[in-house]
Structures are given as C-alpha cells and as structure tokens.
Design a protein around this motif. Structure first.
Motif, short mmCIF file in Angstrom:
data_model
loop_
_atom_site.label_atom_id
_atom_site.label_comp_id
_atom_site.label_asym_id
_atom_site.label_seq_id
_atom_site.Cartn_x
_atom_site.Cartn_y
_atom_site.Cartn_z
N THR A 67 -22.18 -40.92 35.37
CA THR A 67 -22.00 -39.46 35.36
C THR A 67 -22.80 -38.84 36.50
OG1 THR A 67 -23.83 -39.23 33.77
CG2 THR A 67 -21.59 -39.32 32.88
N THR A 68 -22.31 -37.73 37.01
CA THR A 68 -22.92 -37.09 38.16
C THR A 68 -24.30 -36.52 37.85
OG1 THR A 68 -22.68 -35.32 39.79
CG2 THR A 68 -21.75 -34.90 37.61
N ARG A 69 -25.19 -36.60 38.84
CA ARG A 69 -26.51 -35.99 38.71
C ARG A 69 -26.46 -34.49 39.01
NH1 ARG A 69 -31.16 -39.24 38.37
NH2 ARG A 69 -30.69 -41.48 38.38
N ARG A 70 -25.26 -34.00 39.34
CA ARG A 70 -25.13 -32.55 39.50
C ARG A 70 -25.31 -31.85 38.15
NH1 ARG A 70 -21.17 -34.69 42.91
NH2 ARG A 70 -19.56 -34.58 41.29
N ASP A 71 -25.08 -32.62 37.08
CA ASP A 71 -25.32 -32.14 35.72
C ASP A 71 -26.46 -32.97 35.12
OD1 ASP A 71 -23.09 -30.44 35.99
OD2 ASP A 71 -21.74 -32.07 35.36
N GLY A 72 -26.94 -32.57 33.96
CA GLY A 72 -27.98 -33.35 33.29
C GLY A 72 -27.41 -34.64 32.72
N LYS A 73 -28.28 -35.61 32.49
CA LYS A 73 -27.85 -36.87 31.89
C LYS A 73 -27.42 -36.64 30.45
CE LYS A 73 -29.46 -41.62 30.96
NZ LYS A 73 -28.33 -42.30 31.59
N GLU A 76 -27.63 -43.30 43.85
CA GLU A 76 -28.64 -42.33 43.47
C GLU A 76 -28.04 -40.98 43.08
OE1 GLU A 76 -31.21 -42.37 46.85
OE2 GLU A 76 -32.40 -44.07 46.09
N SER A 77 -26.72 -40.83 43.27
CA SER A 77 -26.06 -39.57 42.91
C SER A 77 -25.54 -39.58 41.47
CB SER A 77 -24.88 -39.31 43.86
OG SER A 77 -23.78 -40.17 43.57
N ALA A 122 -11.06 -39.66 27.08
CA ALA A 122 -9.81 -38.99 26.71
C ALA A 122 -10.03 -37.57 26.20
CB ALA A 122 -9.09 -39.81 25.64
N ASP A 123 -11.26 -37.09 26.25
CA ASP A 123 -11.59 -35.75 25.76
C ASP A 123 -11.12 -34.70 26.78
OD1 ASP A 123 -12.89 -33.31 25.05
OD2 ASP A 123 -14.47 -34.43 24.04
N PRO A 124 -10.33 -33.70 26.34
CA PRO A 124 -9.85 -32.66 27.28
C PRO A 124 -10.97 -31.96 28.04
CG PRO A 124 -8.70 -32.51 25.17
CD PRO A 124 -9.79 -33.52 24.98
N GLU A 125 -12.20 -32.03 27.55
CA GLU A 125 -13.35 -31.43 28.25
C GLU A 125 -13.48 -31.98 29.67
OE1 GLU A 125 -18.26 -31.55 28.05
OE2 GLU A 125 -17.08 -32.27 26.34
N PHE A 126 -12.98 -33.22 29.87
CA PHE A 126 -13.15 -33.87 31.17
C PHE A 126 -11.84 -33.91 31.97
CE2 PHE A 126 -16.42 -35.72 28.37
CZ PHE A 126 -17.55 -35.25 29.04
N LYS A 127 -10.97 -32.95 31.70
CA LYS A 127 -9.70 -32.85 32.42
C LYS A 127 -9.94 -32.77 33.93
CE LYS A 127 -5.13 -31.96 32.35
NZ LYS A 127 -4.12 -32.82 31.71
N GLY A 128 -9.34 -33.72 34.67
CA GLY A 128 -9.46 -33.73 36.12
C GLY A 128 -10.82 -34.13 36.65
N LYS A 129 -11.64 -34.78 35.82
CA LYS A 129 -13.02 -35.07 36.22
C LYS A 129 -13.36 -36.56 36.24
CE LYS A 129 -14.92 -30.66 34.58
NZ LYS A 129 -15.96 -30.03 33.72
N ILE A 130 -12.39 -37.44 36.04
CA ILE A 130 -12.69 -38.87 35.88
C ILE A 130 -12.04 -39.69 36.99
CG2 ILE A 130 -12.49 -40.87 34.36
CD1 ILE A 130 -12.44 -38.97 31.99
N VAL A 171 -18.04 -44.77 42.25
CA VAL A 171 -19.35 -44.13 42.34
C VAL A 171 -19.42 -43.27 43.60
CG1 VAL A 171 -21.84 -44.54 42.53
CG2 VAL A 171 -20.45 -45.96 41.02
N ARG A 172 -18.84 -43.76 44.69
CA ARG A 172 -18.79 -42.95 45.91
C ARG A 172 -18.02 -41.66 45.68
NH1 ARG A 172 -16.49 -44.87 51.89
NH2 ARG A 172 -16.95 -42.90 52.96
N ALA A 173 -16.93 -41.74 44.91
CA ALA A 173 -16.12 -40.55 44.64
C ALA A 173 -16.93 -39.51 43.85
CB ALA A 173 -14.86 -40.93 43.87
N VAL A 174 -17.77 -39.97 42.93
CA VAL A 174 -18.63 -39.05 42.20
C VAL A 174 -19.62 -38.42 43.17
CG1 VAL A 174 -20.37 -38.81 40.40
CG2 VAL A 174 -18.39 -40.29 40.02
N SER A 175 -20.19 -39.24 44.05
CA SER A 175 -21.16 -38.75 45.04
C SER A 175 -20.54 -37.67 45.93
CB SER A 175 -21.65 -39.92 45.90
OG SER A 175 -22.48 -39.48 46.94
N GLU A 176 -19.26 -37.82 46.25
CA GLU A 176 -18.58 -36.89 47.16
C GLU A 176 -17.96 -35.70 46.44
OE1 GLU A 176 -15.91 -39.52 49.15
OE2 GLU A 176 -17.44 -40.25 50.56
N GLY A 177 -18.13 -35.65 45.11
CA GLY A 177 -17.63 -34.51 44.36
C GLY A 177 -16.18 -34.59 43.94
#
Length: 335
Positions: free
Chosen positions: A128-134, A233-234, A144-152, A201-207
C-alpha cells in the motif's frame, strides 16, 4: 590372448566410468545460479559428490519429456507449486522415502506421497502507498472492495503466483465466492494487468495505483537495489488476512526425476538442500521464508514483522490450480 585382455580392460574401464558417474548429481534448475551454486559447492565439499546443473527459466519439463529414460537429470528445482505438479502430472517424478526430509519439512509443505518437497515459502503480500497511513489490517477480500475502485495494480492473473492465490481462494471459499471476488478485483484495477511484481510497486511509487500484489522477497530485493530502492520505500508491505485464515504462501521446491540415473546421490543432495545450513542460505541470500521451522529468517525479513500464514496444505493449491485458471478465464481477468 591380447584380444581377451583388451576386452577385459575395456570392460573394467566401462565399469569404473559407471561407478564414477553414479557419484554425481545432475540438476535441472529454474532457480537462479546465484542462489543455488554456492549450495552445490558446499555439498560437493562435504560429500565429494560433484553437481552438474542446467539452468533455464522455462522448458525443463518439456526437455525431460523429450529425453525420457535417457535423461541425465536426477533432480529438478522449481520456483512454484504449479511447476512441481506439472512434473508429477506428466509422470516425470518418483517418490522419495527419506526420514531426513520428513523430519525437516512439515507435512503442509510436502506431497503426501513423497513426489515433491518444498524448500522455501514466499508470501503473496499486498503493498500500500505511503501517501496514506499504513492500514491497521488488510485482506485479500479488500481487493474486491468498491472502496478501492481504480486503485489496484497487479501482474497477469495467469501468472503462477496469482493463479496460486486464486487456487487458495477456491480451496478456502469455493468457486461461487471466488467468481464474485475476481469480478470485484478486476473492476478495481487501475490498469490492465501487466509487468512483473516489481513493476507493480513502481506503479504505486509513480501514483498509478495505491495498492499492489507482490511476493515478499521482491520487496527485499528492491530495497537492496540502488535503482529500485525508491520504489520499495514508497510502499508499506502488508501481510493480508491476519484476522482470518492468514496470508497466502506459495513455495519453491524439488523433485526426484522418474529416471534419475544417480538416485542415491540425488537423495543425499535433496536432504542437504532441506538442511538447516541450506535453508539459512535461502533465507539470507534470497530473503525467502524457510520451510524448516527451526531456521530463522534474515534480519531484513524479520524487520517486516511476524505474521500468520494460511495453513492450507500446499497440495490443495495443486488440486485447485486448473479450476483457478478456468475462473480467471471466465471473468476475463486480463482483458
């Protein structure tokens, strides 16, 4: 008289060659040279038995089939349960009866009939991104939770590590729930499945995304790679389902080939690879989890914290592998 002596000499040379060849081991390996070659060198030092290796990233099963009874291979080292079972299903392995292997490798991580033995565990983590809390907790259901729509982000559903995860889901929850989960998972993808675990992981790092699937040892490898450390580290490394069944694990492992010409020496090598010394090397060099419970993980891996693993027998992944592939096709996961 000279002819008889010549025949006898030829026979003696042939017999000597046969005895010599019986004291070697020929390995076909999907595992990389940097990890296993030092182990083979130590084995040879301790036993006097030389090890010859063929390395490949694909095609070893087909090669064994082509070679048939004339194959020089004694042992095959693989990187996941699917390749272990492929060898068994194609009748290219034989059972091993070894107290040393049974004492060292827990039941969960070896074939009930002795056809294959796991050597290391690899966890299917959620990053998970460090842009948010752990997150305090996370589960595979969350994919599969709709909360993560377009985020995986994830690699192909048909990759062996992802198929293994889906097979575990089938084994634990059945086909109907797995279909629902896969449909929700697919609808949450930020992009079409692509790349390898490090690319996620790179994709998470790049947003590109906020969550990604990946094996634990890749995280360690990225932290040790100057060019990829920033990616690692991201993200936070998370062990899913700690409030439920535990995190999914796959394995690397080994089989004794069906027509192993050096069976006795091959079994000695297999026992060595399951020993504390060899298991410690896997843990330190490749940042994997030993299947031998008496062997500690590396200092880096230990820093990620302890976790509960799913206690599903690895053989259940094999039993549900074809079903997992069928369900991935049914939901058109990669399309």
């Amino acid at each position: 008289m000279k002819l008889i002596q010549s025949i006898l000499l030829t026979a003696a040379v042939a017999a000597t060659a046969s005895v010599t060849s019986a004291k070697e081991v020929n390995v076909y390996s999907y595992r990389q040279p940097f990890l296993v070659e030092p182990l083979f060198e130590e084995f040879t030092k301790e036993t006097g038995i030389p090890v010859k290796v063929v390395f490949a990233d694909k095609g070893l099963t087909e090669r064994l089939q082509r070679e048939g009874r004339l194959s020089p291979a004694d042992v095959v080292l693989t990187t996941d349960i699917s390749r272990l079972m492929e060898l068994v299903d194609r009748d290219l392995s034989q059972p091993v009866d070894s107290n040393a292997l049974e004492d060292t490798i827990p039941d969960q991580f070896r074939d009930p009939d002795g056809q294959w033995f796991a050597l290391t565990k690899r966890v299917r983590n959620i990053y998970t991104t460090r842009r948010d809390g752990k997150p305090e907790s996370i589960s595979y259901d969350d994919l599969a939770d709709p909360e993560f729509k377009g985020k995986i982000c994830t690699r192909s559903g048909k990759n062996a590590y992802n198929v293994g995860l889906v097979a575990s889901y089938v084994a634990n929850y059945g086909e109907e729930k797995t279909i629902e989960w896969l449909e929700g998972f697919k609808s949450n993808l930020a992009r079409r499945p692509q790349g390898n675990d490090r690319a996620q992981v790179r994709a998470v790092s790049e947003g590109v995304c906020d969550l990604a699937l990946g094996n634990s040892y890749y995280y360690g490898a990225m932290l040790k790679d100057a060019g990829q450390r920033e990616w690692a580290e991201s993200v936070y490394i998370n062990f899913p389902d700690q409030d439920g069944k535990g995190s999914h694990v796959n394995v690397s492992g080994m089989v004794l080939t069906r027509h192993a010409p050096n069976k006795e020496s091959a079994v000695k090598l297999m026992e060595y690879l399951a020993s504390d010394k060899a298991q410690a090397a896997y843990a330190e060099v490749n940042m994997e989890y030993p299947v031998n419970p008496s062997v500690p993980v590396s200092e880096l891996v230990a820093s990620w914290g302890e976790f509960k693993a799913d206690d599903l027998p690895i053989s259940k992944l094999a039993e549900n592998y074809s079903t997992a592939l069928r369900l991935l096709d049914e939901v058109r996961f990669d399309l």
